[in-house]
Design a protein around this motif. Structure first.
Motif, PDB file in Angstrom:
ATOM      1  N   UNK A  33       6.792  14.924  -4.809  1.00 47.70           N
ATOM      2  CA  UNK A  33       6.873  15.352  -6.280  1.00 47.70           C
ATOM      3  C   UNK A  33       8.172  16.236  -6.482  1.00 47.70           C
ATOM      4  N   UNK A  34       8.976  15.838  -7.476  1.00 43.19           N
ATOM      5  CA  UNK A  34      10.176  16.315  -7.529  1.00 43.19           C
ATOM      6  C   UNK A  34      10.220  17.229  -8.920  1.00 43.19           C
ATOM      7  N   UNK A  35      11.253  17.416  -9.495  1.00 46.77           N
ATOM      8  CA  UNK A  35      11.421  18.280 -10.615  1.00 46.77           C
ATOM      9  C   UNK A  35      10.811  17.426 -11.840  1.00 46.77           C
ATOM     10  N   UNK A  36      10.217  17.776 -12.853  1.00 45.98           N
ATOM     11  CA  UNK A  36       9.674  17.083 -13.900  1.00 45.98           C
ATOM     12  C   UNK A  36       9.099  15.855 -13.519  1.00 45.98           C
ATOM     13  N   UNK A  37       9.286  14.609 -13.788  1.00 43.34           N
ATOM     14  CA  UNK A  37       8.544  13.658 -13.832  1.00 43.34           C
ATOM     15  C   UNK A  37       8.933  12.589 -12.378  1.00 43.34           C
ATOM     16  N   UNK A  38       9.875  13.337 -11.630  1.00 43.03           N
ATOM     17  CA  UNK A  38      10.317  12.527 -10.612  1.00 43.03           C
ATOM     18  C   UNK A  38       9.424  12.523  -9.320  1.00 43.03           C
ATOM     19  N   UNK A  39       9.240  11.479  -8.941  1.00 38.77           N
ATOM     20  CA  UNK A  39       8.499  11.019  -7.511  1.00 38.77           C
ATOM     21  C   UNK A  39       9.103  10.384  -6.773  1.00 38.77           C
ATOM     22  N   UNK A  40       8.706  10.222  -5.329  1.00 35.92           N
ATOM     23  CA  UNK A  40       9.091   9.524  -4.436  1.00 35.92           C
ATOM     24  C   UNK A  40       7.929   9.207  -3.735  1.00 35.92           C
ATOM     25  N   UNK A  41       7.886   8.095  -2.928  1.00 35.99           N
ATOM     26  CA  UNK A  41       6.644   7.419  -2.039  1.00 35.99           C
ATOM     27  C   UNK A  41       7.160   6.367  -1.525  1.00 35.99           C
ATOM     28  N   UNK A  42       6.442   5.886  -0.478  1.00 38.10           N
ATOM     29  CA  UNK A  42       6.959   4.771   0.503  1.00 38.10           C
ATOM     30  C   UNK A  42       5.620   3.568  -0.113  1.00 38.10           C
ATOM     31  N   UNK A  43       6.206   2.511  -0.151  1.00 38.87           N
ATOM     32  CA  UNK A  43       5.266   1.249   0.031  1.00 38.87           C
ATOM     33  C   UNK A  43       5.314   0.438   1.393  1.00 38.87           C
ATOM     34  N   UNK A  44       4.344   0.108   1.919  1.00 38.32           N
ATOM     35  CA  UNK A  44       4.199  -0.841   3.392  1.00 38.32           C
ATOM     36  C   UNK A  44       3.335  -1.875   2.954  1.00 38.32           C
ATOM     37  N   UNK A  45       3.530  -2.934   3.748  1.00 38.59           N
ATOM     38  CA  UNK A  45       2.540  -4.081   4.032  1.00 38.59           C
ATOM     39  C   UNK A  45       2.204  -4.190   5.414  1.00 38.59           C
ATOM     40  N   UNK A  55       0.852  -1.326  -0.107  1.00 38.45           N
ATOM     41  CA  UNK A  55       0.010   0.000   0.092  1.00 38.45           C
ATOM     42  C   UNK A  55       0.941   1.194   0.123  1.00 38.45           C
ATOM     43  N   UNK A  56       0.603   2.180  -0.623  1.00 36.45           N
ATOM     44  CA  UNK A  56       1.195   3.418  -0.446  1.00 36.45           C
ATOM     45  C   UNK A  56       0.936   4.165   0.810  1.00 36.45           C
ATOM     46  N   UNK A  57       1.984   4.649   1.296  1.00 33.89           N
ATOM     47  CA  UNK A  57       2.026   4.983   2.530  1.00 33.89           C
ATOM     48  C   UNK A  57       1.214   6.505   2.374  1.00 33.89           C
ATOM     49  N   UNK A  69      11.225   2.861   0.782  1.00 32.84           N
ATOM     50  CA  UNK A  69      11.046   3.915   0.239  1.00 32.84           C
ATOM     51  C   UNK A  69      11.288   3.786  -1.410  1.00 32.84           C
ATOM     52  N   UNK A  70      10.618   4.476  -2.237  1.00 30.52           N
ATOM     53  CA  UNK A  70      10.622   3.990  -3.628  1.00 30.52           C
ATOM     54  C   UNK A  70      10.782   5.432  -4.305  1.00 30.52           C
ATOM     55  N   UNK A  71      11.563   5.251  -5.355  1.00 32.67           N
ATOM     56  CA  UNK A  71      12.053   6.506  -6.282  1.00 32.67           C
ATOM     57  C   UNK A  71      11.388   5.995  -7.698  1.00 32.67           C
ATOM     58  N   UNK A  72      10.833   7.007  -8.494  1.00 31.84           N
ATOM     59  CA  UNK A  72      10.341   6.706  -9.729  1.00 31.84           C
ATOM     60  C   UNK A  72      10.476   7.966 -10.503  1.00 31.84           C
ATOM     61  N   UNK A 122      16.810   2.250  -1.013  1.00 29.73           N
ATOM     62  CA  UNK A 122      15.643   2.848  -1.673  1.00 29.73           C
ATOM     63  C   UNK A 122      15.197   1.928  -2.927  1.00 29.73           C
ATOM     64  N   UNK A 123      14.179   1.564  -3.153  1.00 30.98           N
ATOM     65  CA  UNK A 123      13.765   0.913  -4.318  1.00 30.98           C
ATOM     66  C   UNK A 123      13.549   1.934  -5.439  1.00 30.98           C
TER      67      UNK A 123
END
Length: 151
Positions: free
Chosen positions: A68-80, A60-62, A86-89, A113-114
């Motif tokens: 949101x970073x610059x452009x299309x960068x985004x960071x979020x965390x996933x948990x069970x 689940x997204x925490x 932490x996830x970077x995309x 970091x994933x």
């Protein structure tokens, strides 16, 4: 004459066995990058994957973790609910990507970091990836959305 036929037959069978073993080895070698195992955040924290290993992580997204970073960068965390990763995309997130919802990401673990190369989100109000459901059931926190009364 009979000895030559028998010897030739043995040679052909041996050659066929060597060719079959070689073909199996080539197929296995070709598939090594095509197989991506699913891991929950708890499994990633308990037994980190090898360097450069590509795998899928889901949960689940925490809530409150999307940055949101610059452009299309985004960071979020996933948990069970037992562990959080932490996830970077970098890329465009699916329209149905939201906090508190199920997500599966494909990528590699780099320094804790994933780093995702692909992010998949749910399809509708009740859908959650099977792997995420299984991981949440294993943790004892899964609630079937169909069993909840409509509000």
């Amino acid at each position: 004459m009979k000895g030559l036929k028998k010897q030739r037959r043995i040679q052909i069978v041996a050659l066929a066995a060597v060719a079959l073993i070689g073909a199996t080895g080539l197929v296995g070698y070709a598939m090594r990058d095509g197989i991506n195992f699913f891991r929950s955040p708890s499994q990633v924290m308990e037994n980190p994957p090898g360097p450069g290993e590509t795998f899928r992580i889901g949960g689940l997204v925490v809530e409150g973790s999307i940055v949101r970073g610059e452009g299309t960068e985004v960071a979020f965390a996933v948990t069970d609910t037992n562990a959080t990763v932490p996830v970077r995309y970098t890329g465009i997130l699916p329209d149905l990507f939201r906090e508190g919802e199920g997500v599966v990401a494909l990528g590699r673990l780099e320094g804790g970091t994933f780093v995702a190369t692909e992010v998949l989100a749910k399809h509708d109000e009740t859908y959650m990836p099977k792997e995420v459901v299984d991981a949440l059931k294993e943790q004892g926190v899964y609630v079937d959305p169909k069993a909840q009364p409509d509000s």
